[in-house]
Every structure is written in C-alpha cells, then in structure tokens.
Design a protein around this motif. Structure first.
Motif, mmCIF file in Angstrom:
data_model
loop_
_atom_site.group_PDB
_atom_site.id
_atom_site.type_symbol
_atom_site.label_atom_id
_atom_site.label_comp_id
_atom_site.label_asym_id
_atom_site.label_seq_id
_atom_site.Cartn_x
_atom_site.Cartn_y
_atom_site.Cartn_z
ATOM 1 N N GLU A 117 6.733 48.038 -2.319
ATOM 2 C CA GLU A 117 8.159 47.860 -2.122
ATOM 3 C C GLU A 117 8.968 48.943 -2.805
ATOM 4 O OE1 GLU A 117 9.729 45.680 -0.157
ATOM 5 O OE2 GLU A 117 7.736 45.084 0.522
ATOM 6 N N GLN A 118 8.425 49.518 -3.882
ATOM 7 C CA GLN A 118 9.156 50.529 -4.643
ATOM 8 C C GLN A 118 8.673 51.943 -4.366
ATOM 9 O OE1 GLN A 118 8.677 48.726 -8.684
ATOM 10 N NE2 GLN A 118 10.892 48.898 -8.744
ATOM 11 N N LEU A 119 7.400 52.113 -4.077
ATOM 12 C CA LEU A 119 6.823 53.437 -3.850
ATOM 13 C C LEU A 119 6.381 53.545 -2.399
ATOM 14 C CD1 LEU A 119 4.710 53.818 -7.111
ATOM 15 C CD2 LEU A 119 7.014 54.684 -6.661
ATOM 16 N N ILE A 120 7.072 54.379 -1.647
ATOM 17 C CA ILE A 120 6.801 54.535 -0.213
ATOM 18 C C ILE A 120 6.048 55.845 0.012
ATOM 19 C CG2 ILE A 120 7.856 54.731 2.075
ATOM 20 C CD1 ILE A 120 10.306 53.278 0.883
ATOM 21 N N ASP A 121 5.012 55.769 0.830
ATOM 22 C CA ASP A 121 4.182 56.939 1.107
ATOM 23 C C ASP A 121 4.133 57.147 2.621
ATOM 24 O OD1 ASP A 121 2.127 58.792 1.511
ATOM 25 O OD2 ASP A 121 0.903 58.009 -0.124
ATOM 26 N N THR A 122 4.692 58.252 3.100
ATOM 27 C CA THR A 122 4.724 58.494 4.543
ATOM 28 C C THR A 122 3.325 58.713 5.113
ATOM 29 O OG1 THR A 122 5.283 60.811 4.048
ATOM 30 C CG2 THR A 122 7.095 59.355 4.695
ATOM 31 N N LEU A 123 2.393 59.151 4.287
ATOM 32 C CA LEU A 123 1.014 59.275 4.758
ATOM 33 C C LEU A 123 0.388 57.903 4.945
ATOM 34 C CD1 LEU A 123 -1.577 60.760 5.451
ATOM 35 C CD2 LEU A 123 -2.056 60.941 2.997
ATOM 36 N N GLN A 124 0.576 57.013 3.976
ATOM 37 C CA GLN A 124 0.015 55.667 4.091
ATOM 38 C C GLN A 124 0.599 54.927 5.295
ATOM 39 O OE1 GLN A 124 -2.513 54.420 2.333
ATOM 40 N NE2 GLN A 124 -2.666 56.355 1.214
ATOM 41 N N LEU A 125 1.883 55.139 5.556
ATOM 42 C CA LEU A 125 2.499 54.503 6.720
ATOM 43 C C LEU A 125 1.843 54.991 8.009
ATOM 44 C CD1 LEU A 125 6.278 54.615 5.716
ATOM 45 C CD2 LEU A 125 4.798 52.593 5.796
ATOM 46 N N TRP A 126 1.500 56.285 8.039
ATOM 47 C CA TRP A 126 0.865 56.850 9.230
ATOM 48 C C TRP A 126 -0.577 56.381 9.388
ATOM 49 C CZ3 TRP A 126 1.993 58.563 13.704
ATOM 50 C CH2 TRP A 126 1.068 59.307 14.446
#
Length: 240
Positions: free
Chosen positions: A154-163
């Motif tokens: 919720e606090q740390l967003i990772d665009t790689l993990q989302l992909w």
C-alpha cells in the motif's frame, strides 16, 4: 485497484549508484577478497573477479548512492506537470539525510506512497541499506526489514511488480516498457552502465542528475499508462 489509485499521493523516485572505489585496484586486500567471494557464482568463463568490478555499484555492500531524484504529478490549469527535485552529494550520508528530511515534508503534504521501477528489489532496499551503513535512522516507510510483500504494497509501489502480474521469474526493463507503451524517452539519455565512468572519470554529476530525473518521469508515465491516464510530456518536467 489502479483506477482508484490517487496519482497525486505518490512520490516517484529513481536512484543512481556507483562502486565505492573508482577502480578494483584501489580496494584493500580484504575488500578484494570479499568481492571475489561475492562474484564466485557470477563467473562463467573463468574471468577474474576484477573484470566484473563494473557491477559493484548495484550491490549496496560495494556501492554507494550518488543521486536520488524524487518527483510528483501536479495539475496546472488542467494540464499535468511533473515537479522533480534531486538530492546529490559526494558525501552519501549527507545525501540520504537530505532526502529523508525532504520525505517528511512530502509526507506532510500528502505524498504517502513511494513508487519506483524495480523498487522492491533495488531502490527501496538499497536506500535502506546505505542508510544503515551511514548510521542514518530510517523513516517508517522504509523500515521494512522482514516485512511481508502484502504488508508494504500500500505504501511502496513497484511498476515492475505491477507488470509481472504475479510472475516472479519475469524481469522487464523500464526502457522496454516505455517502448511497448509508446512513452517518449529522451534521445540524449546516457546508458546506466556509463554512470560510474561519468562520475569517477568525468566528474559530470549534472549529466547524471538529468538522466536520473528523466527516468523518474518515465516511471510516473508508466504508472499513468497502467491507469489509462494521459502521460506527461518532457517539456512539462520542472526541476526544482
């Protein structure tokens, strides 16, 4: 989930790192021994560990941070802009303290999340590890040692993990995703592998800062694309 994500609550960041010493030969014998041990499973063709020293900057034990760029999306007359501030110093402890002090102000202004590409495996732990090495207290958002992924998402967003969509074997670079999503990237970018040379040999920190800031905008634009929102052109990048 993404459609409900408030983009203006996010602070996007990117870091640039270099080896602690400009050349392998400048390491002490003990550090050479430790580097050789670190590289024992990376040597594929019998090359000496010395030949792999250009990789040292990616390891928090053998590298240091020379720049952190942090930016956020804002609106002006309905047009999206990206305001970015960079923290840089040869004194890594000073750099990290300045960034943490700024984070407190960002958080007070409503930026309660951090986002980076591959942040979960690189940027976030690298900053935290180097902070510990420099005896700098961690802000709560990065004090995540031992935390489970679902406890920090919720606090740390990772665009790689989302992909990845749960595919833990899959790595995709930021540059590849920008090309895939037709996100414009500057043609004057330096390659990440050149950062150490530009820092240690050319002493051109300004060039590295520009590169870092543009990557930070690229991360923001990638998340905007994921959300189906309008991306921010480079002419709307404002350094402060």
């Amino acid at each position: 989930m993404l459609e409900n994500l408030n983009i203006e609550e996010i602070l996007f960041l990117d870091i640039e790192t270099v080896p602690l010493a400009p050349e392998y030969g400048e390491l002490t014998e003990k550090w050479k021994e430790l580097w050789e041990h670190k590289m024992q499973y990376h040597i594929t063709n019998g090359e000496p560990a010395e030949d792999l020293y250009d990789r040292a900057g990616i390891y928090a034990e053998f590298g240091k941070i020379i720049c952190i760029s942090a930016g956020y999306v804002t609106q002006k007359k309905g047009e999206p802009f990206f305001r970015v501030k960079s923290f840089y110093d040869d004194d890594e402890k000073k750099l990290i303290k300045n960034f943490f002090n700024a984070w407190k102000k960002f958080a007070q202004a409503g930026k309660r999340r951090l986002c980076a590409h591959n942040g979960q495996e690189f940027d976030f732990p690298y900053i935290a590890r180097r902070a510990l090495v420099n005896s700098v207290p961690l802000p709560k958002i990065l004090d995540i040692a031992g935390a489970k992924p679902w406890e920090i998402k919720e606090q740390l967003i990772d665009t790689l993990q989302l992909w990845k969509f749960g595919d833990y074997k899959h790595y995709t670079s930021l540059s590849l995703l920008c090309e895939l999503f037709n996100i414009p990237t500057p043609k004057d970018d330096i390659d990440g592998s050149q950062v150490a040379k530009i820092y240690w040999e050319e002493n051109d920190i300004d060039r590295i800062i520009r590169y870092c800031e543009k990557d930070t905008l690229a991360v923001a634009n990638l998340l905007l694309k994921y959300k189906g929102d309008k991306i921010i052109p480079f002419e709307n990048l404002v350094s402060v």
